[in-house]
Scaffold this motif. Sequence first.
Motif, PDB file in Angstrom:
ATOM      1  N   ARG A  38       0.833  -1.208   0.000  1.00 48.24           N
ATOM      2  CA  ARG A  38       0.000   0.000   0.000  1.00 48.24           C
ATOM      3  C   ARG A  38       0.863   1.251   0.000  1.00 48.24           C
ATOM      4  NH1 ARG A  38      -4.787  -2.639  -0.899  1.00 48.24           N
ATOM      5  NH2 ARG A  38      -4.742  -4.466   0.440  1.00 48.24           N
ATOM      6  N   PRO A  39       0.372   2.293  -0.670  1.00 54.08           N
ATOM      7  CA  PRO A  39       1.105   3.555  -0.653  1.00 54.08           C
ATOM      8  C   PRO A  39       0.994   4.229   0.724  1.00 54.08           C
ATOM      9  CG  PRO A  39      -0.994   3.839  -1.766  1.00 54.08           C
ATOM     10  CD  PRO A  39      -0.861   2.368  -1.456  1.00 54.08           C
ATOM     11  N   ILE A  40       1.918   5.122   0.983  1.00 55.98           N
ATOM     12  CA  ILE A  40       1.960   5.800   2.278  1.00 55.98           C
ATOM     13  C   ILE A  40       0.669   6.596   2.536  1.00 55.98           C
ATOM     14  CG2 ILE A  40       3.225   7.832   1.403  1.00 55.98           C
ATOM     15  CD1 ILE A  40       3.849   6.178   4.832  1.00 55.98           C
ATOM     16  N   GLU A  41       0.023   7.078   1.500  1.00 57.87           N
ATOM     17  CA  GLU A  41      -1.232   7.835   1.681  1.00 57.87           C
ATOM     18  C   GLU A  41      -2.289   6.983   2.393  1.00 57.87           C
ATOM     19  OE1 GLU A  41       0.317   7.551  -1.342  1.00 57.87           O
ATOM     20  OE2 GLU A  41       1.255   9.543  -1.212  1.00 57.87           O
ATOM     21  N   ASP A  42      -2.396   5.725   1.980  1.00 58.07           N
ATOM     22  CA  ASP A  42      -3.374   4.830   2.624  1.00 58.07           C
ATOM     23  C   ASP A  42      -3.014   4.588   4.088  1.00 58.07           C
ATOM     24  OD1 ASP A  42      -4.400   4.695   0.105  1.00 58.07           O
ATOM     25  OD2 ASP A  42      -4.270   2.502  -0.090  1.00 58.07           O
ATOM     26  N   ILE A  43      -1.728   4.471   4.324  1.00 55.90           N
ATOM     27  CA  ILE A  43      -1.253   4.211   5.683  1.00 55.90           C
ATOM     28  C   ILE A  43      -1.541   5.414   6.577  1.00 55.90           C
ATOM     29  CG2 ILE A  43       0.851   3.806   7.035  1.00 55.90           C
ATOM     30  CD1 ILE A  43       1.859   2.182   4.576  1.00 55.90           C
ATOM     31  N   LEU A  44      -1.294   6.611   6.029  1.00 51.01           N
ATOM     32  CA  LEU A  44      -1.569   7.821   6.803  1.00 51.01           C
ATOM     33  C   LEU A  44      -3.062   7.975   7.079  1.00 51.01           C
ATOM     34  CD1 LEU A  44       0.966  10.255   5.082  1.00 51.01           C
ATOM     35  CD2 LEU A  44       1.132   9.274   7.388  1.00 51.01           C
ATOM     36  N   GLU A  45      -3.855   7.545   6.121  1.00 59.35           N
ATOM     37  CA  GLU A  45      -5.306   7.597   6.330  1.00 59.35           C
ATOM     38  C   GLU A  45      -5.712   6.669   7.496  1.00 59.35           C
ATOM     39  OE1 GLU A  45      -7.657   9.437   5.208  1.00 59.35           O
ATOM     40  OE2 GLU A  45      -9.418   8.303   5.872  1.00 59.35           O
ATOM     41  N   ALA A  46      -5.175   5.471   7.509  1.00 54.15           N
ATOM     42  CA  ALA A  46      -5.475   4.543   8.610  1.00 54.15           C
ATOM     43  C   ALA A  46      -4.970   5.118   9.937  1.00 54.15           C
ATOM     44  CB  ALA A  46      -4.842   3.181   8.332  1.00 54.15           C
ATOM     45  N   TYR A  47      -3.815   5.735   9.884  1.00 56.20           N
ATOM     46  CA  TYR A  47      -3.242   6.369  11.081  1.00 56.20           C
ATOM     47  C   TYR A  47      -4.175   7.466  11.619  1.00 56.20           C
ATOM     48  CZ  TYR A  47      -0.020   9.255  13.843  1.00 56.20           C
ATOM     49  OH  TYR A  47       0.561   9.992  14.841  1.00 56.20           O
ATOM     50  N   ARG A  48      -4.720   8.259  10.701  1.00 51.87           N
ATOM     51  CA  ARG A  48      -5.664   9.311  11.129  1.00 51.87           C
ATOM     52  C   ARG A  48      -6.921   8.713  11.757  1.00 51.87           C
ATOM     53  NH1 ARG A  48      -3.576  12.120   6.508  1.00 51.87           N
ATOM     54  NH2 ARG A  48      -5.038  11.057   5.124  1.00 51.87           N
ATOM     55  N   CYS A  49      -7.219   7.460  11.379  1.00 49.98           N
ATOM     56  CA  CYS A  49      -8.379   6.781  11.971  1.00 49.98           C
ATOM     57  C   CYS A  49      -7.994   6.032  13.251  1.00 49.98           C
ATOM     58  CB  CYS A  49      -8.981   5.794  10.980  1.00 49.98           C
ATOM     59  SG  CYS A  49      -9.583   6.569   9.482  1.00 49.98           S
ATOM     60  N   GLY A  50      -6.801   6.264  13.729  1.00 47.30           N
ATOM     61  CA  GLY A  50      -6.429   5.711  15.029  1.00 47.30           C
ATOM     62  C   GLY A  50      -5.601   4.434  15.003  1.00 47.30           C
ATOM     63  N   VAL A  51      -5.221   3.975  13.831  1.00 44.43           N
ATOM     64  CA  VAL A  51      -4.394   2.758  13.770  1.00 44.43           C
ATOM     65  C   VAL A  51      -2.949   3.103  14.149  1.00 44.43           C
ATOM     66  CG1 VAL A  51      -3.470   0.933  12.281  1.00 44.43           C
ATOM     67  CG2 VAL A  51      -5.838   1.713  11.993  1.00 44.43           C
ATOM     68  N   THR A  52      -2.392   2.341  15.075  1.00 45.25           N
ATOM     69  CA  THR A  52      -1.020   2.624  15.511  1.00 45.25           C
ATOM     70  C   THR A  52      -0.095   1.417  15.358  1.00 45.25           C
ATOM     71  OG1 THR A  52      -1.684   2.090  17.765  1.00 45.25           O
ATOM     72  CG2 THR A  52      -1.659   4.426  17.158  1.00 45.25           C
ATOM     73  N   ASN A  53      -0.616   0.355  14.742  1.00 50.81           N
ATOM     74  CA  ASN A  53       0.215  -0.826  14.482  1.00 50.81           C
ATOM     75  C   ASN A  53       0.085  -1.221  13.024  1.00 50.81           C
ATOM     76  OD1 ASN A  53       1.291  -2.102  17.227  1.00 50.81           O
ATOM     77  ND2 ASN A  53      -0.737  -1.216  17.609  1.00 50.81           N
ATOM     78  N   PHE A  54       1.222  -1.303  12.346  1.00 53.29           N
ATOM     79  CA  PHE A  54       1.225  -1.650  10.937  1.00 53.29           C
ATOM     80  C   PHE A  54       2.139  -2.850  10.699  1.00 53.29           C
ATOM     81  CE2 PHE A  54      -0.169   2.715  11.077  1.00 53.29           C
ATOM     82  CZ  PHE A  54      -1.204   2.750  10.147  1.00 53.29           C
TER      83      PHE A  54
END
Length: 232
Positions: A38-54
């Motif tokens: 996944r591109p970093i944009e998707d990861i940042l989106e998940a992060y904004r939704c509170g995800v802190t483990n990737f």
Amino acid sequence: MSHISEALERIRDRIKRACEQSLRKVDELTLIAVSKTRPIEDILEAYRCGVTNFGENKVVEILDKQPKLSDVNWHMIGHLQRNKVRKVLDKVCLIHSLDSVDLAVQIQKQAESLEIDKVECLIEMNLAMEESKFGLSTDKLKAFVDEISKLDRVRLRGLMTVAPYVENAEENRRLFSQMRELALDISKDLPHNSDMTILSMGMSNDFEAAIKEGATMVRIGTDIFGDRKYNV
Ligand SMILES: *Cc1c(COP(=O)(O)O)cnc(C)c1O
């Protein structure tokens, strides 16, 4: 709302329900968003939704993405080659894929050289003995743990498995419950800096079954980010 935030809401609901059904607490469970490909944009989106483990399965992707989002936990969930250990050791919080003594020896060696006190690892188990998969068979576990106990910088925290793909996730429950029993069994003979607290099991296809059998980490990719496109 974005796709990802909607998907996460659904996943969190399903996790909550599975916890309720098995009389478990939601906070015993860590959701790892598997962001491989996944591109970093998707990861940042998940992060904004509170995800802190990737979770990532390739060292190159961790090296690319971790500096762009460094205040979360990155998990190495894929097969780790010995010659890549050094690069990734200070980038990840947990290696889920410890599957050979040679790898553990290399982790010990690089941890010494980088002055990293402890490297937290899960032992990857291949309970269904699938040839296509990495991981130890059950009968090898005890001897494996004995070898690891000689390596003072390798800290075992639990077990990980990738269950077979099945149409009906309930079919994997027996295997997940085997994992839990195995962890309990082996926890009696662990070196003192190790424990069997973590059970990393359950993916998009079967995470509810895994939760019901005691998973403490679920690794979910497709159900959060959509289907993966591999262009390699
Ligand atoms: C890709 C991957 C996952 C996530 O799988 P999905 O089916 O996309 O949820 C989980 N664990 C490991 C080890 C993986 O490689």
